[in-house]
Write a protein that holds these residues in place. Sequence first.
Motif, PDB file in Angstrom:
ATOM      1  N   SER A 246       5.923   8.911   1.806  1.00 55.56           N
ATOM      2  CA  SER A 246       6.879   9.703   2.597  1.00 55.56           C
ATOM      3  C   SER A 246       7.514   8.873   3.707  1.00 55.56           C
ATOM      4  O   SER A 246       8.181   9.429   4.582  1.00 55.56           O
TER       5      SER A 246
ATOM      6  N   SER B  75       5.586  16.135   7.079  1.00 56.59           N
ATOM      7  CA  SER B  75       5.338  15.605   5.739  1.00 56.59           C
ATOM      8  C   SER B  75       3.907  15.861   5.271  1.00 56.59           C
ATOM      9  O   SER B  75       3.481  15.324   4.251  1.00 56.59           O
TER      10      SER B  75
ATOM     11  N   PRO C 222       0.841  -1.205   0.000  1.00 59.87           N
ATOM     12  CA  PRO C 222       0.000   0.000   0.000  1.00 59.87           C
ATOM     13  C   PRO C 222       0.871   1.248   0.000  1.00 59.87           C
ATOM     14  O   PRO C 222       1.926   1.273   0.633  1.00 59.87           O
TER      15      PRO C 222
HETATM   16  C1  LIG Z   1      10.437  15.083   5.459  1.00 59.37           C
HETATM   17  C2  LIG Z   1       9.615  14.154   6.268  1.00 59.37           C
HETATM   18  C3  LIG Z   1       8.992  14.614   7.423  1.00 59.37           C
HETATM   19  C4  LIG Z   1       8.238  13.741   8.201  1.00 59.37           C
HETATM   20  N1  LIG Z   1       7.629  14.229   9.309  1.00 59.37           N
HETATM   21  C5  LIG Z   1       6.878  13.409  10.071  1.00 59.37           C
HETATM   22  C6  LIG Z   1       6.229  13.902  11.238  1.00 59.37           C
HETATM   23  O1  LIG Z   1       6.299  15.082  11.561  1.00 59.37           O
HETATM   24  N2  LIG Z   1       5.495  13.031  11.970  1.00 59.37           N
HETATM   25  C7  LIG Z   1       5.369  11.730  11.602  1.00 59.37           C
HETATM   26  O2  LIG Z   1       4.682  10.991  12.301  1.00 59.37           O
HETATM   27  N3  LIG Z   1       5.992  11.235  10.516  1.00 59.37           N
HETATM   28  C8  LIG Z   1       6.722  12.036   9.733  1.00 59.37           C
HETATM   29  N4  LIG Z   1       7.333  11.551   8.615  1.00 59.37           N
HETATM   30  C9  LIG Z   1       7.164  10.143   8.241  1.00 59.37           C
HETATM   31  C10 LIG Z   1       5.963   9.901   7.291  1.00 59.37           C
HETATM   32  O3  LIG Z   1       5.614  11.073   6.636  1.00 59.37           O
HETATM   33  C11 LIG Z   1       4.781   9.366   8.064  1.00 59.37           C
HETATM   34  O4  LIG Z   1       5.071   8.034   8.438  1.00 59.37           O
HETATM   35  C12 LIG Z   1       3.458   9.397   7.305  1.00 59.37           C
HETATM   36  O5  LIG Z   1       2.433   9.055   8.204  1.00 59.37           O
HETATM   37  C13 LIG Z   1       3.421   8.470   6.116  1.00 59.37           C
HETATM   38  O6  LIG Z   1       2.275   8.784   5.346  1.00 59.37           O
HETATM   39  P1  LIG Z   1       2.245   8.433   3.783  1.00 59.37           P
HETATM   40  O7  LIG Z   1       0.877   8.671   3.300  1.00 59.37           O
HETATM   41  O8  LIG Z   1       3.321   9.110   3.070  1.00 59.37           O
HETATM   42  O9  LIG Z   1       2.504   6.873   3.855  1.00 59.37           O
HETATM   43  P2  LIG Z   1       3.454   5.995   2.946  1.00 59.37           P
HETATM   44  O10 LIG Z   1       4.847   6.444   3.080  1.00 59.37           O
HETATM   45  O11 LIG Z   1       2.899   5.889   1.590  1.00 59.37           O
HETATM   46  O12 LIG Z   1       3.287   4.600   3.695  1.00 59.37           O
HETATM   47  C14 LIG Z   1       3.767   4.400   4.996  1.00 59.37           C
HETATM   48  C15 LIG Z   1       3.395   2.990   5.474  1.00 59.37           C
HETATM   49  O13 LIG Z   1       1.982   2.889   5.600  1.00 59.37           O
HETATM   50  C16 LIG Z   1       1.462   1.914   4.704  1.00 59.37           C
HETATM   51  N5  LIG Z   1       0.212   2.454   4.192  1.00 59.37           N
HETATM   52  C17 LIG Z   1       0.007   3.635   3.543  1.00 59.37           C
HETATM   53  N6  LIG Z   1      -1.304   3.795   3.290  1.00 59.37           N
HETATM   54  C18 LIG Z   1      -1.941   2.690   3.782  1.00 59.37           C
HETATM   55  C19 LIG Z   1      -3.297   2.274   3.841  1.00 59.37           C
HETATM   56  N7  LIG Z   1      -4.307   2.995   3.350  1.00 59.37           N
HETATM   57  N8  LIG Z   1      -3.573   1.073   4.426  1.00 59.37           N
HETATM   58  C20 LIG Z   1      -2.595   0.301   4.951  1.00 59.37           C
HETATM   59  N9  LIG Z   1      -1.299   0.674   4.931  1.00 59.37           N
HETATM   60  C21 LIG Z   1      -0.982   1.849   4.361  1.00 59.37           C
HETATM   61  C22 LIG Z   1       2.529   1.699   3.648  1.00 59.37           C
HETATM   62  O14 LIG Z   1       2.467   0.421   3.080  1.00 59.37           O
HETATM   63  C23 LIG Z   1       3.795   1.922   4.467  1.00 59.37           C
HETATM   64  O15 LIG Z   1       4.123   0.760   5.194  1.00 59.37           O
HETATM   65  C24 LIG Z   1       8.104  12.395   7.812  1.00 59.37           C
HETATM   66  C25 LIG Z   1       8.708  11.949   6.641  1.00 59.37           C
HETATM   67  C26 LIG Z   1       9.459  12.817   5.873  1.00 59.37           C
HETATM   68  C27 LIG Z   1      10.099  12.336   4.623  1.00 59.37           C
END
Ligand SMILES: Cc1cc2nc3c(=O)[nH]c(=O)nc-3n(C[C@H](O)[C@H](O)[C@H](O)COP(=O)(O)OP(=O)(O)OC[C@H]3O[C@@H](n4cnc5c(N)ncnc54)[C@H](O)[C@@H]3O)c2cc1C
Length: 530
Positions: free
Chosen positions: A137, A202, A132
């Motif tokens: 991010s 993010s 997924p």
């Molecule tokens: C610059 C930067 C800043 C960040 N700041 C923060 C912060 O302030 N706080 C924080 O908590 N994190 C932060 N993060 C980490 C990241 O952004 C978080 O983990 C965020 O919640 C991921 O969301 P995403 O939609 O990008 O998920 P993805 O990166 O697409 O996926 C993350 C995980 O969740 C799973 N996943 C995604 N969607 C689903 C779904 N619908 N059902 C089941 N599984 C799913 C994926 O398979 C993967 O294992 C940061 C990352 C970066 C690069």
Amino acid sequence: MTAPDPRMRWWGWGVDRDATSLPDRARDMLRQAFAIEDDGTPPVAFEDVRLPAPALSDGVRERLVEIVGADALRDDRLARVAHTLGKSYPDLVRIRSGDAASAPDAVVYPASHEEVAAVLELCSAERVTVTPFGGGSSVVGGVEPRRDGFAAAITLDLARMDGLIAADPVSLTATLEPGCSGPRVEELLGAEGLTLGHFPQSWEYATLGGFVATRSAGRASTGYGRIDELVLGLRLASPAGTIDLPPLPASAAGPDVRGLIVGSEGALGVITSATLSVRPKPAVKLNEGWVIDSWQAGCEALRAMEQARDAADVCRLSDETETALNAAASGHEAPGPCLMVVGWEGEPDRVEGRAARTRRHLEEAGARPLGEEAGSRAGQNYYAGPYLRDELLGMGVMVETLETATTWARLQELYAGVGDALRGALSARGTDPLVMCHISHLYPSGASLYFSFFARQERGAELEQWRAAKTAACDAIVAHGGTITHHHAVGHDHAPWMGQEVGEAGLEALRAVKGRLDPAGIMNPGTLLP
Ligand SMILES: Cc1cc2nc3c(=O)[nH]c(=O)nc-3n(C[C@H](O)[C@H](O)[C@H](O)COP(=O)(O)OP(=O)(O)OC[C@H]3O[C@@H](n4cnc5c(N)ncnc54)[C@H](O)[C@@H]3O)c2cc1C
């Protein structure tokens, strides 16, 4: 709607339009600190990215198209490259060098729970792994497909599922689809006069499904609560069937199944909707900067205000190194030893009353006010940070972050232990790093620690250098009573330490749940469980 283009640059953060640069002074400072003389290395040209031939059989491809439609399956070069990795430092090192060896064979964009369920059923029968993907991010290797022992690997991008299903202004809840990005969540809720109040750094690209699947924490989570505190109901499509959990304010119906799904990182199934606790959109957002003479004094001030239930919604304390470096990066003089940022949101009267109580604790601890501008400046730079990381990588600087949390009683031990581990591991490889830290999430029993570290990149051994630092830091976290992750989740990178966090019997229990919901083991293999 057809399958959209990737939201972010394939080699880095965000989009070109929003990219920002470090001031010359900060660049010079870092070049000098790490004795960097050359011009650095840009990402390889897109056509030079090394991508394996797709392994999806024609038969499975056709059946996927039957489920989602021809427009909602992409196996072109851009879609595959942009879904190969997340945005951690090693991910960026690899993709900038043109390594897309683990690219998915296809990217599928379902439009409904039913389509997700049908895709999972097919992939389970055909032994095709499913990753997924929300915003991509992840900084823990959570979206990198693994195909060892499987027929092929697809990524399930949830971008087309980005609607508001229902808002309940009486109960203050909202049900949203998983592909809503942070801004989309606020746009949809804002139209109803509501907010989720969840603003991770993010936020511009991460999605609701990603927040829930990783148990994320945002800038104002001390006040609003982390995402796991906001989830009331959920729908999960797993290869073995659907789990529907209605929104409930509280329940004593046995162990918390909701809690098993929140933070499951795609290893159990796909979250296709979530009902969250929301709040009225705040009339006022007030941020202030404060300065305090030492990190330890700042920690004590935060503990006192949190335990008296007087903490602000946003509470952040930077240590001496972070205060100095952030000031240089934004082209300002450091305001003093340690910067604190506090912020409150809500109705004007209530904000004023709460702010007065927080300020009293800060004054009693010897902190001095810097005013609203210093507070809002820190907020403005918040979303620019990831672009600066791309620039630093281009200069030949290693830049990585990691986070943990522990009880107040062990906080200073953990702070020193992780800092020493990072400095020791990197100095042993010949480059003295800069290590800095901040606190950004408070609990009555403890707080989070968020480390950033910088060093000269070891050209040709960037990943070994990172691995040495990361391993030393994770071992130190465990040794000094911290959690292996406070909000970035487990992914591939933290999986080796999961046993030390939850114990062998805990791991077996999680494996049993996965075995029942995902008997073929196709869901995001390698993530969460070692
Ligand atoms: C610059 C930067 C800043 C960040 N700041 C923060 C912060 O302030 N706080 C924080 O908590 N994190 C932060 N993060 C980490 C990241 O952004 C978080 O983990 C965020 O919640 C991921 O969301 P995403 O939609 O990008 O998920 P993805 O990166 O697409 O996926 C993350 C995980 O969740 C799973 N996943 C995604 N969607 C689903 C779904 N619908 N059902 C089941 N599984 C799913 C994926 O398979 C993967 O294992 C940061 C990352 C970066 C690069």
